[in-house]
Write a protein that holds these residues in place. Structure first.
Motif, PDB file in Angstrom:
ATOM      1  N   MET A 169       0.843  -1.206   0.000  1.00  0.00           N
ATOM      2  CA  MET A 169       0.000   0.000   0.000  1.00  0.00           C
ATOM      3  C   MET A 169       0.881   1.259   0.000  1.00  0.00           C
ATOM      4  N   LYS A 170       0.527   2.192  -0.886  1.00  0.00           N
ATOM      5  CA  LYS A 170       1.234   3.478  -0.874  1.00  0.00           C
ATOM      6  C   LYS A 170       0.879   4.191   0.440  1.00  0.00           C
ATOM      7  N   ASP A 203      -7.523   4.265   3.647  1.00  0.00           N
ATOM      8  CA  ASP A 203      -7.653   4.299   2.196  1.00  0.00           C
ATOM      9  C   ASP A 203      -6.502   3.543   1.537  1.00  0.00           C
ATOM     10  N   GLN A 254      -5.435   3.500  -1.515  1.00  0.00           N
ATOM     11  CA  GLN A 254      -4.662   4.253  -2.523  1.00  0.00           C
ATOM     12  C   GLN A 254      -3.621   5.170  -1.871  1.00  0.00           C
ATOM     13  N   THR A 255      -3.937   5.686  -0.707  1.00  0.00           N
ATOM     14  CA  THR A 255      -3.093   6.739  -0.117  1.00  0.00           C
ATOM     15  C   THR A 255      -2.563   6.404   1.279  1.00  0.00           C
ATOM     16  N   TYR A 287      -7.193  15.373   2.575  1.00  0.00           N
ATOM     17  CA  TYR A 287      -7.518  14.444   1.475  1.00  0.00           C
ATOM     18  C   TYR A 287      -8.048  15.184   0.241  1.00  0.00           C
ATOM     19  N   THR A 289      -5.479  14.749  -3.089  1.00  0.00           N
ATOM     20  CA  THR A 289      -5.944  13.964  -4.237  1.00  0.00           C
ATOM     21  C   THR A 289      -6.046  14.841  -5.490  1.00  0.00           C
ATOM     22  N   GLU A 318       5.267  10.677  -0.474  1.00  0.00           N
ATOM     23  CA  GLU A 318       5.224   9.248  -0.156  1.00  0.00           C
ATOM     24  C   GLU A 318       6.251   8.962   0.923  1.00  0.00           C
TER      25      GLU A 318
END
Ligand code: SF4
Ligand code: SF4
Length: 184
Positions: free
Chosen positions: A1-2, A86, A88-89, A130, A134, A154
């Protein structure tokens, strides 16, 4: 997971709380009719530690926000499924529609960062902006920090940047997804 993260540089943080003010404004945390000084919710808080004796005193300051934990004790405490990490993030998100206001997550968070709106009966906290990240923007605290003490990105890349700058990760503070660094 990122895992999106913020790197907090203790060499740069001066504890001015500009980030807290910017965050409160962006997320509309101030109830101008009712909030009293000292009672305004906050998604970040400043902590500090002094070392030495006068006149050789050295003080470190740093900000503490939701640590976007790896195993999310807050989510484990929420029977309504209102809290998710989440994929994705890596951001831990609260769903206000699902929150019944039981306060269990507040009890379970070891970092004491969850705020509770008594008037409307729901829990809320830092979502790493968020809505902004995004869309390719930095979180508001990162954008407004006066001393560039905060860097967003990241986690793995932030760790590489810290290493390249000769900074050491403060392991005790960086147990979860937010990274705290300092020159050794
Ligand atoms: S710091 Fe608290 S609110 Fe944030 S993910 Fe961890 S347990 Fe949940
Ligand atoms: S704005 Fe920057 S220097 Fe000021 S408290 Fe926040 S992180 Fe520290």
């Amino acid at each position: 997971m990122k895992q999106l993260s913020i790197m907090v540089d203790l060499d740069r943080c001066i504890g001015c709380k500009t980030c807290i003010v910017a965050c409160r404004n962006h997320h509309g945390l101030i109830d101008h009719e009712y909030d009293m000084p000292g009672e305004i919710p906050y998604y970040l808080r400043v902590e500090s530690k002094s070392e030495g004796k006068f006149p050789e005193i050295k003080e470190d300051s740093w900000v503490v926000m939701c640590q976007h934990c790896k195993k999310t004790p807050c989510a484990k405490g929420c029977e309504e499924g209102a809290i998710t990490k989440d994929v994705q993030t890596g951001i831990v998100l609260f769903d206000r529609e699902k929150c019944t206001g039981c306060g269990e997550c507040v009890e379970k968070c070891p970092y004491k960062v969850i705020q509770f709106n008594e008037k409307e009966n729901y829990a809320h906290k830092c979502n790493l902006c968020y809505d902004r990240v995004t869309h390719g923007l930095d979180p508001v605290c990162v954008e407004t920090c006066l001393t560039n003490a905060l860097t967003f990105g990241e986690k793995e890349i932030l760790l590489m940047q810290a290493d390249a700058a000769g900074k050491q990760v403060i392991k005790k503070l960086s147990a979860q997804s937010i990274v705290y660094v300092k020159t050794p």
